[in-house]
Design a protein around this motif. Sequence first.
Motif, short mmCIF file in Angstrom:
data_model
loop_
_atom_site.label_atom_id
_atom_site.label_comp_id
_atom_site.label_asym_id
_atom_site.label_seq_id
_atom_site.Cartn_x
_atom_site.Cartn_y
_atom_site.Cartn_z
N ARG A 1 -24.23 -16.78 -10.86
CA ARG A 1 -23.10 -15.89 -11.11
C ARG A 1 -22.44 -15.50 -9.79
O ARG A 1 -22.99 -15.75 -8.71
CB ARG A 1 -23.58 -14.67 -11.90
N THR A 2 -21.26 -14.89 -9.89
CA THR A 2 -20.49 -14.56 -8.69
C THR A 2 -21.29 -13.67 -7.76
O THR A 2 -22.04 -12.79 -8.20
CB THR A 2 -19.18 -13.84 -9.06
N ALA A 3 -21.14 -13.87 -6.47
CA ALA A 3 -21.85 -13.06 -5.49
C ALA A 3 -21.36 -11.62 -5.56
O ALA A 3 -22.15 -10.67 -5.49
CB ALA A 3 -21.65 -13.62 -4.09
N ARG A 4 -20.07 -11.47 -5.78
CA ARG A 4 -19.45 -10.15 -5.85
C ARG A 4 -19.56 -9.63 -7.27
O ARG A 4 -19.39 -10.38 -8.23
CB ARG A 4 -17.97 -10.34 -5.50
N GLU A 5 -19.83 -8.33 -7.42
CA GLU A 5 -19.82 -7.79 -8.78
C GLU A 5 -18.39 -7.68 -9.27
O GLU A 5 -17.45 -7.62 -8.47
CB GLU A 5 -20.49 -6.41 -8.81
N ASN A 6 -18.17 -7.69 -10.57
CA ASN A 6 -16.81 -7.54 -11.11
C ASN A 6 -16.58 -6.05 -11.43
O ASN A 6 -17.34 -5.20 -10.99
CB ASN A 6 -16.61 -8.43 -12.35
N GLY A 7 -15.55 -5.74 -12.16
CA GLY A 7 -15.22 -4.34 -12.39
C GLY A 7 -16.03 -3.68 -13.51
O GLY A 7 -15.83 -2.52 -13.82
N ASP A 8 -16.91 -4.43 -14.13
CA ASP A 8 -17.60 -3.93 -15.31
C ASP A 8 -19.11 -3.84 -15.14
O ASP A 8 -19.86 -4.02 -16.11
CB ASP A 8 -17.30 -4.87 -16.49
N ARG A 9 -19.55 -3.56 -13.94
CA ARG A 9 -21.00 -3.54 -13.66
C ARG A 9 -21.64 -4.85 -14.07
O ARG A 9 -22.75 -4.89 -14.58
CB ARG A 9 -21.69 -2.37 -14.40
N GLY A 10 -20.91 -5.93 -13.84
CA GLY A 10 -21.46 -7.24 -14.19
C GLY A 10 -21.01 -8.27 -13.19
O GLY A 10 -20.49 -7.95 -12.12
N THR A 11 -21.20 -9.53 -13.55
CA THR A 11 -20.80 -10.64 -12.69
C THR A 11 -20.22 -11.73 -13.57
O THR A 11 -20.49 -11.79 -14.77
CB THR A 11 -22.04 -11.21 -11.95
N ASP A 12 -19.42 -12.60 -12.95
CA ASP A 12 -18.81 -13.70 -13.71
C ASP A 12 -19.49 -15.02 -13.37
O ASP A 12 -20.46 -15.05 -12.62
CB ASP A 12 -17.31 -13.73 -13.45
N HIS A 13 -18.97 -16.09 -13.93
CA HIS A 13 -19.64 -17.39 -13.75
C HIS A 13 -19.60 -17.84 -12.30
O HIS A 13 -18.57 -17.74 -11.63
CB HIS A 13 -18.98 -18.45 -14.62
N GLY A 14 -20.71 -18.34 -11.81
CA GLY A 14 -20.80 -18.73 -10.42
C GLY A 14 -21.27 -20.15 -10.24
O GLY A 14 -20.90 -21.05 -11.02
N HIS A 15 -22.12 -20.36 -9.24
CA HIS A 15 -22.52 -21.74 -8.92
C HIS A 15 -24.04 -21.85 -8.75
O HIS A 15 -24.76 -21.96 -9.74
CB HIS A 15 -21.75 -22.20 -7.69
N ALA A 16 -24.53 -21.77 -7.49
CA ALA A 16 -25.96 -22.00 -7.28
C ALA A 16 -26.80 -20.87 -7.84
O ALA A 16 -26.34 -19.74 -8.01
CB ALA A 16 -26.24 -22.17 -5.79
N ASN A 17 -28.06 -21.18 -8.11
CA ASN A 17 -28.93 -20.22 -8.79
C ASN A 17 -30.37 -20.31 -8.28
O ASN A 17 -30.61 -20.74 -7.16
CB ASN A 17 -28.88 -20.50 -10.29
N VAL A 18 -31.30 -19.92 -9.13
CA VAL A 18 -32.71 -19.83 -8.76
C VAL A 18 -33.54 -20.61 -9.79
O VAL A 18 -33.19 -20.64 -10.96
CB VAL A 18 -33.10 -18.33 -8.74
N MET A 19 -34.62 -21.26 -9.37
CA MET A 19 -35.55 -21.88 -10.31
C MET A 19 -36.96 -21.41 -9.99
O MET A 19 -37.29 -21.22 -8.81
CB MET A 19 -35.51 -23.42 -10.19
N PHE A 20 -37.77 -21.23 -11.00
CA PHE A 20 -39.18 -20.92 -10.80
C PHE A 20 -39.99 -22.16 -11.13
O PHE A 20 -39.68 -22.88 -12.08
CB PHE A 20 -39.64 -19.79 -11.74
N VAL A 21 -41.07 -22.40 -10.38
CA VAL A 21 -42.00 -23.46 -10.73
C VAL A 21 -43.39 -22.86 -10.69
O VAL A 21 -43.79 -22.26 -9.68
CB VAL A 21 -41.92 -24.64 -9.73
N MET A 22 -44.11 -23.00 -11.78
CA MET A 22 -45.38 -22.29 -11.92
C MET A 22 -46.43 -23.28 -12.40
O MET A 22 -46.15 -24.09 -13.29
CB MET A 22 -45.15 -21.22 -12.99
N GLY A 23 -47.64 -23.22 -11.83
CA GLY A 23 -48.66 -24.11 -12.38
C GLY A 23 -49.79 -24.38 -11.43
O GLY A 23 -49.81 -23.93 -10.28
N GLY A 24 -50.74 -25.15 -11.96
CA GLY A 24 -51.96 -25.42 -11.22
C GLY A 24 -51.76 -26.17 -9.93
O GLY A 24 -52.37 -25.86 -8.91
#
Lengths: 626, 412
Positions: free
Chosen positions: B324-347
């Motif tokens: 989502r957008t780095a900057r917050e929008n006017g509604d205490r939220g964010t709009d569509h963005g680009h890069a994100n986060v992934m989790f990898v979990m396991g043995g």
Amino acid sequence: MRNRLLLGFVLSSVTLLTAAAEKSKKPSNDAALQAKLFQKKLTNDQQVLHALDRLTFGPRPGDVESVKRMGVKKWVELQLNPERIRENPDLDAKLEPLESLRMTPLEAVQHYPSPQMILAIAQGRQPMPDDPVLRASIERIMHRFKFQQKIEKKNSGSQTGGPAFDPNAELEPAKRLNEVLTPDELLIMKGGSPEQKRVLFEHMTPERMDETLIALPRPQRQQLVPIVPTAARRTIMLLNAPQQVVAFDLLDAKLLRAIESNRQLAEVMDDFWFNHFNIFYDKASDRFSIPDYERQAIRPYVLGRFRDLLEATAKSPAMLFYLDNFQSVRPDIDAHDKSRKVKRGLNENYGRELMELHTLGVNGGYTQKDVTEVARCFTGWTLFEPRRGGGFFYNDRLHDNGEKIVLGQVIPAGGGMDDGEKVLDILATHPSTAHFISKELAQRFVADNPPDSLVEKMAATFLKSDGDIRQVMETMLTSREFWSQGAYQAKVKNPFEMVVSSVRALGANVSDAFALANQVDHLGEPLYRKLEPTGYSNLNSDWVNSAALLARMNFALQLAENHMPGVKVDPSRFGDQPVAAAKTLLGRTASPQTQNGIQKALSEQKQKTPGLVAGLVIGSPDFQRR
Amino acid sequence: MPSRRAFLKGSAFAIFGVGSMPEWLSRSVYASELGGRRKKILVAIFQRGAVDGLNMVIPFAEPRYYELRPSIGIPKPDGTPQTAIDLDGFFGLHPSLAPLKPLYDSRHLAIVDAVGSPDPTRSHFDAQDYMESGTPGLKATTDGWMNRALPKANGPVSPVRAVSLGANLARTIRGRNDAVAINNLSDFKIADPHGASGFESMYESTLDTMLHGTGRETFDAIKLMQSIQKQSYTPANGAKYPGGGFGNSLQQIARLIKADVGLEVAFADIGGWDTHVNEVTAQPSTGQLANNLSQFGQSLAAFYQDLGDRMADVAVVTMSEFGRTARENGDRGTDHGHANVMFVMGGDVRGGKVYGEWPGLAEEQLYEGRDLTLTTDFRDVLGELVAKHIGNPNLKAVFPGYQDLKFRGLLG
């Protein structure tokens, strides 16, 4: 005999090819064959069934004969003009108790308070209502709230978003249960069968029913939900979870209309357009505004002018809330306001979905810049008191009045509300929109991959007629491609179509549709609850998977064997002869494989199970198609 | 005694018919490959709606983060509940993800940041499509990366080799290899026994290709489920799954894994991440994001706990269509963005670390001046899991068109 064999061959190759096209890896030969099939005519009998399969939610017993008598062409023409069809009076009677459907968002909010609303009443910001049942529910919840507040005062500390309800707190009812019911009735309430309880409620006056339900503890009341008649169930909802009443009314009505309306095509179009302009019920205030949305913004325009439909949805509180446009304001609005820590601004959600999903389509030729410009045009299109059922109004203070360029067209500065109207004009007349809408209609009514020749014809009509949906439908319904082997039985029923067509085919009597709505959910299509604005898929492959198929088979047996609450089926009506039963239920001869499957089941039966044959037909591969 | 060959899918069930599958058959035949190595299992989780990665894993040491998000930024870690949970001095977890901190500390949870799809689309629909198909930018792909990732089977193929949780078969898992959509293990049967064999016969023999294929998969899976349905399920090691669909999906997957019925890949999704408004309300622990992350974190932690030692064979990877957008929008939220986060979990995951190359949040460092810039392609993460965890080295076939696949060292 020869013709029948030929027909059988053609039919099975059609189903084989149509289905194979989905998983096919070598398109060229199949594509050529497919194209031929879309030019190949249907027999007269096939035309009748095809008309019913596509323009209604499935034939009922006797429908094939009456369409034959009237003549397909005339029947189609009638369905295209629903105002000429007299509505089923039984349906109107069944819809009568579902009063939330007739309410404006404001009325719905007042009648069916959300937790936030109850907080407002408790804090004195809103008056207590007069209606006794509503009052009781609010008082009861408020009592819990006060109770919870006492606890919270003790544990000073973490704030929560709102009152949490202690399930153990109960308000004293005005009359105890043993003051409302006779000793015999008390016995039934305490230990009777579901059927006995249902009958008890059916014979009560509305006042006694209210008093009984108020006197019952909450969990016992909740247990009655699947058992009691519609009116009682609504009262329980009012007492236990007021904000859910609207959901129940919507689901009941949608099922009942699809099953019983005489204006079948209009109902199919309602489903199509609601899905096209999808709203998600569970997004806060939308639950109060969806009845108004469907009643005012969708249903009047289903066969009307696209521009009118577009405008009605754009100005509807439900849409303004769902896609956040009511909060979208000109980016510089708070630039000089030092007291505001959080600056308001543009919200692009509606601007994007308006083009991507409602009009041009994702490949319709718009850019990110266009999205921003469209969003700017719609600033100021907002709501009075959005969370309390307020209506649409245009607020020029919030509007970005600068010049915009949308899809290459200049929208001069100072346009005010007209900017948004201009955008709607541009989009409603755009060739991409004509194509996108036509293709979607063809996917729903003809086949997953409708021939380009058909889509182009429909798009041309769209543009020429200034977006007249009825005329576009006429182009489709007089086309060779529609009445072709390529289209025949090419569609797999989605869950809603599956459930409704089963009930119609069995000639079942529905007193309430609660259990049926749950089945549609279970089959994979929770009604009014598609979260994404894309709505539900129109394509076969999205509905055919193991969980769904298993659910369909189980549903078919449950329904046909008369175990579906609120629905009465006469299981002996279709008899034990597989061939005859299947022909009646399907409107055509069942495949040999289905007939053999039924025979197999019958041969293994130790004792007769009424409705088994009908259930097997309804759950068969044949019945999954339309 | 019939030879092992006779128990290949299809013929085996014809011999035994519905309802009479011996228990030993369901367990031992699929539980291991030839040579006795226990099958590895990959679970993919899709956060639908574009989760706000910048608030899921907070770059609290970046002053710009707080400039861009004056009202919805998560405060720097200071040990109190309404602040980020420190991971490595630069990044912190959203406080609602507290259940996952022990997994990070014990090095079974790895995080990848500034990761995602290079395609510029900000349409949910398209971006999800591209990520699920594993071919960003290509609309013509009909199957999903997870289906292509399945290695060629050597031995009998379990009908529940590839499972999608929920009433719909996810795009990710569709393809040439049979995949099954399951809502609930205990209900996966024809309730009325009188109808079972009749339906089975119809769907086995119908000429309707689409329904025949799915029908066959359904009945094969039903038979397998019968052996599992006989015992009720209690999560092990005191694991408690939260209420809600996602917790239930993970519990079903855990049950399937422990039943040793040949599950190799599983998919579940969780929605509600499209936080244009009220992403963070009065405090970090309130608002739509916190509510969702609570469910998300608790479910994953419960899954980990429930599986216990079996976690050695399992890897879980999470993803979302874009950030989502780095900057917050006017509604205490964010709009569509680009890069994100992934989790990898396991043995076999080398956890306890945040992977990726942090691009920064300065104006010139933002993608199109608004979003987190991409520095790792999501296919690098998935590709490493496919090659090293599942053991399918043929990544050119799994991610066609992707030339520069680079392992990031997530697996040991």
